[in-house]
Design an enzyme around this catalytic site. Structure first.
Site, mmCIF file in Angstrom:
data_model
loop_
_atom_site.group_PDB
_atom_site.id
_atom_site.type_symbol
_atom_site.label_atom_id
_atom_site.label_comp_id
_atom_site.label_asym_id
_atom_site.label_seq_id
_atom_site.Cartn_x
_atom_site.Cartn_y
_atom_site.Cartn_z
ATOM 1 N N HIS A 27 -10.413 4.532 2.071
ATOM 2 C CA HIS A 27 -9.361 3.834 2.989
ATOM 3 C C HIS A 27 -9.923 2.183 2.777
ATOM 4 C CE1 HIS A 27 -7.273 2.481 6.855
ATOM 5 N NE2 HIS A 27 -6.524 3.335 6.259
ATOM 6 N N GLU A 83 0.891 -1.250 0.058
ATOM 7 C CA GLU A 83 -0.149 0.032 0.246
ATOM 8 C C GLU A 83 0.803 1.268 -0.106
ATOM 9 O OE1 GLU A 83 -1.427 1.292 4.084
ATOM 10 O OE2 GLU A 83 -1.650 -0.855 4.043
ATOM 11 N N ARG A 97 -2.554 10.846 7.435
ATOM 12 C CA ARG A 97 -2.242 10.352 5.982
ATOM 13 C C ARG A 97 -3.532 10.129 4.968
ATOM 14 N NH1 ARG A 97 -0.494 4.305 6.526
ATOM 15 N NH2 ARG A 97 -0.346 4.467 4.401
ATOM 16 N N ARG A 134 -5.699 5.706 -1.237
ATOM 17 C CA ARG A 134 -4.395 4.765 -1.182
ATOM 18 C C ARG A 134 -4.171 4.386 -2.623
ATOM 19 N NH1 ARG A 134 -4.318 6.498 3.298
ATOM 20 N NH2 ARG A 134 -3.807 5.731 4.959
#
Length: 178
Positions: free
Chosen positions: A167, A137, A148, A152
């Protein structure tokens, strides 16, 4: 055999021959004339040619394809999704931050977050089932987020790439051709 059954036998033989030909192409033995078969044999050759007999204990993630920002070649035109059940998204339709992350992945870093490149465990099985350590990831910067964020990119050991804006609740496979 009577003359009336002769056309039925001919039709049955033609159907069996057609089915055998389709099976031959789908098995990847069609000499590369079928795009899906060619892509499958190409990706299999690419994934096995990079192995050196080790068990994959390297902690560094493998760079994902494509490694270049140049326009896709004719060979890239035969891209086949790793999982046709997942929706696809064109690379150029992703947010600019995701494209930046894909560029870093292609160059093998450096990454802005210490957790970038760690193994993604696929606990919820939203991606195709693979062996442990297959997926990695990477954070996609979220403007205005103090951490963050939720975006992703996940890469697979064979070069496939997935986008998640939420997420890991959902994924789209990234189509590198567009």
């Amino acid at each position: 055999m009577t003359r009336s059954k002769s056309p039925l036998v001919l039709v049955a033989v033609l159907i069996l021959a057609a089915l055998a030909g389709v099976g031959y192409l789908l098995a990847g033995k069609g000499g590369g004339s079928h795009p899906k078969a060619a892509a499958t044999s190409t990706s299999t050759a690419a994934s096995t040619s990079g192995t050196s007999g080790t068990s994959g204990t390297s902690s560094a993630p493998k760079p994902s394809a494509p490694k270049s920002t140049a326009p896709p070649s004719a060979a890239a035109g035969t891209w086949v999704p790793a999982d046709p059940a997942l929706a696809d998204v064109c690379r150029t339709k992703l947010p600019s931050q995701a494209q930046d992350t894909l560029g870093l992945i292609a160059k093998n870093g450096p990454y802005p977050y210490s957790r970038d490149g760690i193994v993604f465990e696929n606990r919820e099985s939203r991606l195709p089932k693979k062996s442990d350590g297959y997926y990695h990831e990477f954070t996609v910067v979220t403007p205005g987020s103090n951490d963050r964020g939720t975006r992703r990119v996940v890469t697979g050991g064979s070069g496939e790439q997935y986008w998640s804006a939420d997420h890991y609740a959902t994924f789209q496979e990234i189509d590198p051709r567009c």
